[in-house]
Write a protein that holds these residues in place. Structure first.
Motif, PDB file in Angstrom:
ATOM      1  N   ASN A 308       0.856  -1.172   0.000  1.00  0.00           N
ATOM      2  CA  ASN A 308       0.000   0.000   0.000  1.00  0.00           C
ATOM      3  C   ASN A 308       0.896   1.226   0.000  1.00  0.00           C
ATOM      4  OD1 ASN A 308      -1.418   2.319   1.431  1.00  0.00           O
ATOM      5  ND2 ASN A 308      -3.137   0.916   1.181  1.00  0.00           N
ATOM      6  N   GLY A 309       0.779   2.063  -1.026  1.00  0.00           N
ATOM      7  CA  GLY A 309       1.606   3.257  -1.099  1.00  0.00           C
ATOM      8  C   GLY A 309       3.078   2.963  -1.224  1.00  0.00           C
ATOM      9  N   GLY A 310       3.431   1.790  -1.774  1.00  0.00           N
ATOM     10  CA  GLY A 310       4.827   1.416  -1.917  1.00  0.00           C
ATOM     11  C   GLY A 310       5.400   0.719  -0.706  1.00  0.00           C
ATOM     12  N   SER A 311       4.593   0.531   0.356  1.00  0.00           N
ATOM     13  CA  SER A 311       5.062  -0.144   1.567  1.00  0.00           C
ATOM     14  C   SER A 311       4.404  -1.513   1.685  1.00  0.00           C
ATOM     15  CB  SER A 311       4.732   0.688   2.807  1.00  0.00           C
ATOM     16  OG  SER A 311       5.364   1.945   2.760  1.00  0.00           O
ATOM     17  N   PRO A 312       5.173  -2.570   1.990  1.00  0.00           N
ATOM     18  CA  PRO A 312       4.586  -3.910   2.128  1.00  0.00           C
ATOM     19  C   PRO A 312       3.712  -4.002   3.378  1.00  0.00           C
ATOM     20  CG  PRO A 312       6.900  -3.934   2.776  1.00  0.00           C
ATOM     21  CD  PRO A 312       6.631  -2.578   2.224  1.00  0.00           C
ATOM     22  N   VAL A 313       2.536  -4.619   3.224  1.00  0.00           N
ATOM     23  CA  VAL A 313       1.630  -4.785   4.369  1.00  0.00           C
ATOM     24  C   VAL A 313       1.314  -6.254   4.629  1.00  0.00           C
ATOM     25  CG1 VAL A 313       0.611  -2.501   4.089  1.00  0.00           C
ATOM     26  CG2 VAL A 313      -0.392  -4.440   2.871  1.00  0.00           C
ATOM     27  N   PHE A 314       1.629  -7.140   3.673  1.00  0.00           N
ATOM     28  CA  PHE A 314       1.418  -8.580   3.858  1.00  0.00           C
ATOM     29  C   PHE A 314       2.308  -9.317   2.866  1.00  0.00           C
ATOM     30  CE2 PHE A 314      -0.579 -12.516   2.390  1.00  0.00           C
ATOM     31  CZ  PHE A 314      -0.767 -13.198   3.585  1.00  0.00           C
ATOM     32  N   ALA A 315       2.935 -10.386   3.317  1.00  0.00           N
ATOM     33  CA  ALA A 315       3.757 -11.228   2.446  1.00  0.00           C
ATOM     34  C   ALA A 315       3.652 -12.664   2.933  1.00  0.00           C
ATOM     35  CB  ALA A 315       5.212 -10.767   2.452  1.00  0.00           C
ATOM     36  N   GLU A 316       3.488 -13.593   1.988  1.00  0.00           N
ATOM     37  CA  GLU A 316       3.365 -15.003   2.367  1.00  0.00           C
ATOM     38  C   GLU A 316       3.910 -15.887   1.251  1.00  0.00           C
ATOM     39  OE1 GLU A 316      -0.151 -16.763   4.551  1.00  0.00           O
ATOM     40  OE2 GLU A 316      -0.494 -17.639   2.556  1.00  0.00           O
ATOM     41  N   GLU A 317       4.674 -16.869   1.653  1.00  0.00           N
ATOM     42  CA  GLU A 317       5.161 -17.881   0.721  1.00  0.00           C
ATOM     43  C   GLU A 317       4.285 -19.118   0.851  1.00  0.00           C
ATOM     44  OE1 GLU A 317       9.302 -20.236  -0.479  1.00  0.00           O
ATOM     45  OE2 GLU A 317       9.246 -18.853   1.237  1.00  0.00           O
ATOM     46  N   GLY A 318       3.927 -19.707  -0.267  1.00  0.00           N
ATOM     47  CA  GLY A 318       3.087 -20.895  -0.249  1.00  0.00           C
ATOM     48  C   GLY A 318       3.457 -21.819  -1.388  1.00  0.00           C
ATOM     49  N   SER A 319       2.645 -22.862  -1.565  1.00  0.00           N
ATOM     50  CA  SER A 319       2.881 -23.807  -2.654  1.00  0.00           C
ATOM     51  C   SER A 319       1.548 -24.315  -3.175  1.00  0.00           C
ATOM     52  CB  SER A 319       3.747 -24.972  -2.179  1.00  0.00           C
ATOM     53  OG  SER A 319       3.096 -25.667  -1.128  1.00  0.00           O
ATOM     54  N   PHE A 320       1.564 -24.777  -4.412  1.00  0.00           N
ATOM     55  CA  PHE A 320       0.351 -25.273  -5.042  1.00  0.00           C
ATOM     56  C   PHE A 320       0.050 -26.695  -4.564  1.00  0.00           C
ATOM     57  CE2 PHE A 320       1.721 -22.082  -8.179  1.00  0.00           C
ATOM     58  CZ  PHE A 320       0.554 -21.345  -8.282  1.00  0.00           C
ATOM     59  N   GLU A 321      -1.203 -26.944  -4.264  1.00  0.00           N
ATOM     60  CA  GLU A 321      -1.700 -28.280  -3.984  1.00  0.00           C
ATOM     61  C   GLU A 321      -2.861 -28.530  -4.934  1.00  0.00           C
ATOM     62  OE1 GLU A 321      -2.670 -28.912   0.058  1.00  0.00           O
ATOM     63  OE2 GLU A 321      -0.718 -28.272   0.835  1.00  0.00           O
ATOM     64  N   ASN A 322      -2.710 -29.550  -5.756  1.00  0.00           N
ATOM     65  CA  ASN A 322      -3.710 -29.813  -6.803  1.00  0.00           C
ATOM     66  C   ASN A 322      -3.904 -28.568  -7.687  1.00  0.00           C
ATOM     67  OD1 ASN A 322      -4.222 -32.457  -5.843  1.00  0.00           O
ATOM     68  ND2 ASN A 322      -5.645 -31.624  -4.318  1.00  0.00           N
ATOM     69  N   ARG A 323      -2.754 -27.948  -7.988  1.00  0.00           N
ATOM     70  CA  ARG A 323      -2.709 -26.772  -8.868  1.00  0.00           C
ATOM     71  C   ARG A 323      -3.447 -25.566  -8.287  1.00  0.00           C
ATOM     72  NH1 ARG A 323      -3.472 -28.950 -15.108  1.00  0.00           N
ATOM     73  NH2 ARG A 323      -1.884 -30.600 -15.031  1.00  0.00           N
ATOM     74  N   ARG A 324      -3.623 -25.538  -6.968  1.00  0.00           N
ATOM     75  CA  ARG A 324      -4.367 -24.429  -6.349  1.00  0.00           C
ATOM     76  C   ARG A 324      -3.671 -23.991  -5.065  1.00  0.00           C
ATOM     77  NH1 ARG A 324     -10.688 -25.209  -5.376  1.00  0.00           N
ATOM     78  NH2 ARG A 324     -10.533 -25.150  -7.659  1.00  0.00           N
ATOM     79  N   TYR A 325      -3.716 -22.664  -4.859  1.00  0.00           N
ATOM     80  CA  TYR A 325      -3.208 -22.077  -3.623  1.00  0.00           C
ATOM     81  C   TYR A 325      -4.253 -21.085  -3.126  1.00  0.00           C
ATOM     82  CZ  TYR A 325      -0.886 -18.498  -0.811  1.00  0.00           C
ATOM     83  OH  TYR A 325      -0.583 -17.589   0.169  1.00  0.00           O
ATOM     84  N   LYS A 326      -4.482 -21.061  -1.812  1.00  0.00           N
ATOM     85  CA  LYS A 326      -5.487 -20.161  -1.238  1.00  0.00           C
ATOM     86  C   LYS A 326      -5.002 -19.665   0.119  1.00  0.00           C
ATOM     87  CE  LYS A 326     -10.451 -19.826  -0.165  1.00  0.00           C
ATOM     88  NZ  LYS A 326     -10.269 -19.242   1.170  1.00  0.00           N
ATOM     89  N   THR A 327      -5.236 -18.379   0.384  1.00  0.00           N
ATOM     90  CA  THR A 327      -4.902 -17.811   1.682  1.00  0.00           C
ATOM     91  C   THR A 327      -5.922 -16.739   2.023  1.00  0.00           C
ATOM     92  OG1 THR A 327      -3.151 -16.847   3.037  1.00  0.00           O
ATOM     93  CG2 THR A 327      -3.376 -15.981   0.818  1.00  0.00           C
ATOM     94  N   ASP A 328      -6.113 -16.512   3.313  1.00  0.00           N
ATOM     95  CA  ASP A 328      -7.018 -15.470   3.794  1.00  0.00           C
ATOM     96  C   ASP A 328      -6.223 -14.453   4.608  1.00  0.00           C
ATOM     97  OD1 ASP A 328      -9.236 -16.693   2.661  1.00  0.00           O
ATOM     98  OD2 ASP A 328      -9.694 -17.849   4.471  1.00  0.00           O
ATOM     99  N   VAL A 329      -6.539 -13.196   4.408  1.00  0.00           N
ATOM    100  CA  VAL A 329      -5.895 -12.114   5.149  1.00  0.00           C
ATOM    101  C   VAL A 329      -6.974 -11.353   5.903  1.00  0.00           C
ATOM    102  CG1 VAL A 329      -4.389 -10.104   5.002  1.00  0.00           C
ATOM    103  CG2 VAL A 329      -4.203 -11.923   3.287  1.00  0.00           C
TER     104      VAL A 329
END
Length: 797
Positions: A308-329
């Protein structure tokens, strides 16, 4: 939007970068490096936003533009403490600079006015505001606001060329309004083959005004795949499953009957599908792929960053499972405003992105009670203002304006809340931006999400960031005024290094400013705080080798700014002569920039004078220069006790007066008058063509005083008239006849208070005098808390 760097409306699709697909670029970026790069960018290149609150958006030339400025951190919206100067400019529809000023910021806030001279042509203008630091970045980050200035008298002296230009402007505006455009925006940036894609679209004319439209999506064989209709301001969305090796087109029917066929982007064989949904308490982010990453020798991992405005507010590393990745913030963990989501594949290549709006700011922070009383034939509007308890603990800066207006008064093109939270981060003019913040009902939420999907602009590009290519910083956080320039040898023009330079301001400072030139002959005096015009006398000794030294000041000469028509652009109203044409004289307003002095280089260096008075002939006759001038100089008149001009010359403007020169140095009138006649060696007078050597500066002739000490001086003084900070001024009502406001359907500012004086309990009372024919009354309150919460309130009485 009025800059050559700004993105025209239908380049949105191109603004969603082509490099998102990766296209086989070998560079690999680790996920921790991506977050670190964004942190570095945010820390070393902090972003700012400027918002300029004006009392209204249409003016009469006899009025003033009252303004209050806010400079804030782009992400937190807290008042900025880094910059001390704000530059505000008024620019016409030809891109010419009409007025400019520097405002001194205190706690990120400043207020002032622009007085409008009666010589301004009727027409479209815009205001532009920015800090010195913001000049390191693209101009689309500058604040701009379209305004219209009425000059009804111009119709009686307008020239043929001006009428032709206005008619040409109106034809181009009409053409743009009638030119229909249509663009599609797949969520995430691409169509992905074999998967259900959400595709937003925008139907608009060439100035960005949304248009009603409907249509169908057809494949290469002409088969109808999907139908669509606009939902709000020309925006809408449809979903379909594109097939690989198939091409699609949108057949569009606009509300006015025009038709258009627009190709959709080709579906990706191997693509990343981004889908974002805002639920009650969380932001759901889902990424799917239509291929197995291992088949392409790619990691299964991915990385998601929200900034937001050039500043990071959320970062997450993940991986695909059954070609899908999902996260909630969690929504409550995200800052209010436009948040930018970027998805990187396992090699650190950006592959999908999208904007999403978060609004965690609600409630009316200020309540207003009002009542009208009449006493002694005077009508008074009393306003009782109350802050909510939470905002008493978090004080801020607020402005109050009261307008009398026709019943059809429209809302401002942007208020402080909609600008800081919304439009400043999408770099496009938005129709009625306040609509998106007035309610959180389902209809508004859906329209707001469409607005996010149809905009792909951001405050920086990932591509140069990933290449470790950062902006070049040429402009710092200015605090105070600066006077800079260079010293050169007069004969050779070579830089004079390590030369002592001294500056005195208006003779009011007992201690002079001093510095030495660098190896390039340059010098700078910074941190100056002077208001209005001031005289700077800059002195330097002769060179040790006997050379005369020349001082040049740095003068910022802005070029033209390309004018871009927007949805707020109005037709030029004066396209023909008025009934009293040529019986009304054209007003004359001249603004002449200060010019630097030229040193004396021998007798009559400036040419042969028209008259010479020698000191030996007047010795003992005059004690004051003004007496000498009036007693010996032919054709010279005095006005107002101090202002001089030569009579009997044709074509001289009212404000032309002679140029004043002492010992070869151009000086201010007061300095010239301070010369004692007994010190004169001679006085030269130049009139008309004789003063042509001075160019436009000699339009009023020239008076040149040569003192007996002139050739013996060991120091040369150059005098400059410079412009300092604009001083805040007290509001006053315009004296324009009320009928003229009604004829122009123009709002009238009845009251302007740039700083509401709340007491410790968050209360205050304001009394506003009203005319008997005040019409409809509108109250506007805008401001910002110290914690960065914008406030906007509008009410009609």
């Amino acid at each position: 939007m009025h800059s050559g760097n700004r993105i025209s409306f239908f380049v949105f699709l191109l603004a969603i970068p082509l490099y998102l697909a990766g296209l086989g670029k070998p560079a690999v970026h680790h996920h921790d490096e991506l977050a670190e790069l964004l942190e570095v960018y945010s820390a070393y290149f902090p972003q700012q936003k400027v918002y300029l609150h004006t009392d209204k958006e249409a003016y009469h030339v006899a009025e003033s533009i009252w303004m209050k400025a806010y400079v804030v951190d782009a992400q937190t919206h807290r008042p900025d403490t880094l910059s001390g100067n704000l530059y505000v400019e008024l620019i016409d529809n030809g891109g010419n600079f009409i007025r400019s000023s520097v405002l001194a910021l205190e706690g990120g806030v400043a207020h002032n006015k622009f007085s409008l001279p009666d010589s301004l042509p009727d027409g479209n203008y815009f205001l532009r505001a920015y800090t010195n630091w913001m000049r390191n970045f693209p101009d689309e980050l500058f604040f701009t606001r379209d305004i219209y200035i009425h000059n009804p008298r111009q119709e009686n002296y307008i020239r043929w060329g001006e009428r032709r230009q206005n008619r040409r402007f109106n034809r181009e505006l009409t053409r743009k309004k009638e030119e229909m455009q249509f663009a599609v925006f797949p969520e995430g940036g691409h169509l992905v083959a074999g998967m259900e894609n959400r595709v937003a679209f925008k139907a608009a004319n060439a100035v960005g005004l949304g248009q009603e439209a409907s249509g169908t999506i057809v494949d290469m064989g002409g088969k109808t795949i999907k139908t669509f209709d606009t939902f709000h301001d020309g925006m809408g969305v449809f979903s379909f499953i594109p097939q690989q090796d198939q091409a699609y087109r949108a057949k569009v029917q606009f509300g006015g009957g025009q038709q258009k066929v627009v190709p959709l982007p080709l579906p990706l064989k191997n693509g990343f599908l981004l889908q974002v949904d805002k639920q009650e308490e969380v932001l759901s982010i889902q990424v799917e792929v239509n291929f197995d990453p291992e088949d392409l020798h790619m990691p299964r991992s991915l990385f998601v960053i929200l900034q937001n405005g050039g500043s990071p507010v959320f970062a997450e590393e993940g991986s695909f499972e059954n070609r899908r990745y999902k996260t909630d913030v969690a929504l409550k963990e995200l800052p209010s405003g436009v948040n930018h989501i970027t998805v990187f594949d396992g090699n650190g290549v950006p592959v999908a992105e999208r904007l999403v709006f978060i609004n965690n700011i609600h409630a009316d922070e200020i309540s207003v009670d009002h009542y009208i009383t009449e006493e002694d034939d005077a009508t008074l509007l009393s306003l009782d203002l109350f802050q909510e308890e939470a905002y008493i603990a978090d004080p801020g800066s607020y402005v109050l304006s009261v307008l009398s207006s026709p019943a059809d008064l429209q809302t401002m093109s942007a208020d402080i809340a909609s600008y800081l939270l919304l439009t400043s981060d999408i770099a496009q003019t938005v129709e009625n931006p306040s609509y998106y913040l007035e309610s959180d009902c389902d209809e508004v939420e859906q329209a707001l999400d469409l607005l996010m999907m149809t905009h792909g602009w951001r405050r920086f590009d990932w591509e140069p960031l990933l290449a470790h290519s950062f902006p070049e910083v040429r402009h710092g956080f200015a605090s105070g005024l600066s006077v800079s320039g260079s010293v050169t040898a007069l004969a050779s023009a070579e830089p004079a290094s390590d030369v002592y330079v001294e500056m005195i301001i208006d003779d009011k400072r007992t201690e002079p400013y001093y510095t030495n030139t660098d190896k390039e002959g340059r010098f700078v005096f910074s941190g100056l705080h002077y208001a209005g015009p001031f005289v700077a006398s800059i002195t330097t000794p002769y060179d040790v080798n006997g050379r005369n030294l020349w001082i040049d000041l740095d003068v910022r000469k802005p070029g033209k700014v390309p004018y871009e028509m927007t949805m707020h652009t109005r037709p030029e109203s004066i396209v023909s002569r008025g009934d009293d044409w040529q019986r009304v004289s054209r007003p004359k307003t001249r603004m002449t920039p200060a010019e630097q002095a030229k040193p004396q280089l021998g007798d009559h260096f400036f040419g042969r004078p028209d008259q010479v008075v020698y000191g030996q002939d007047i010795e003992g006759h005059y004690n004051y220069m003004i007496d000498l001038l009036m007693g010996r100089i032919t054709g010279l008149t005095i006005e107002g006790g101090t202002r001089l001009s030569f009579r009997g010359r044709t074509g001289v403007m009212e404000d032309d007066e002679p140029l004043y020169v002492v010992d070869g140095v151009m000086v201010h009138r007061t300095t010239f008058m301070s010369v004692n006649p007994s010190d004169l060696e001679r006085l030269e007078v130049m009139r008309g063509s004789s003063a042509a050597i001075f160019g436009s500066r000699g339009g009023g002739g020239a008076l040149l005083a040569f003192t007996k000490r002139g050739h013996e001086a060991s120091r040369r003084t150059f005098e400059f008239v410079l412009t300092g900070y604009r001083q805040p001024e007290t509001f006053y009502q315009s004296e324009i006849n009320t009928r003229e406001y009604q004829h122009l359907k123009l709002s009238r500012t009845l009251f302007w208070m740039p700083e509401i004086p709340f007491d410790p309990n968050g209360m205050t009372t304001v009394d506003v005098p009203l005319d008997s024919d005040h019409g409809n009354i509108f109250i506007f309150i805008e401001g910002l808390t110290n914690d960065g919460k914008p406030l906007f309130k509008r009410m009609e009485i």
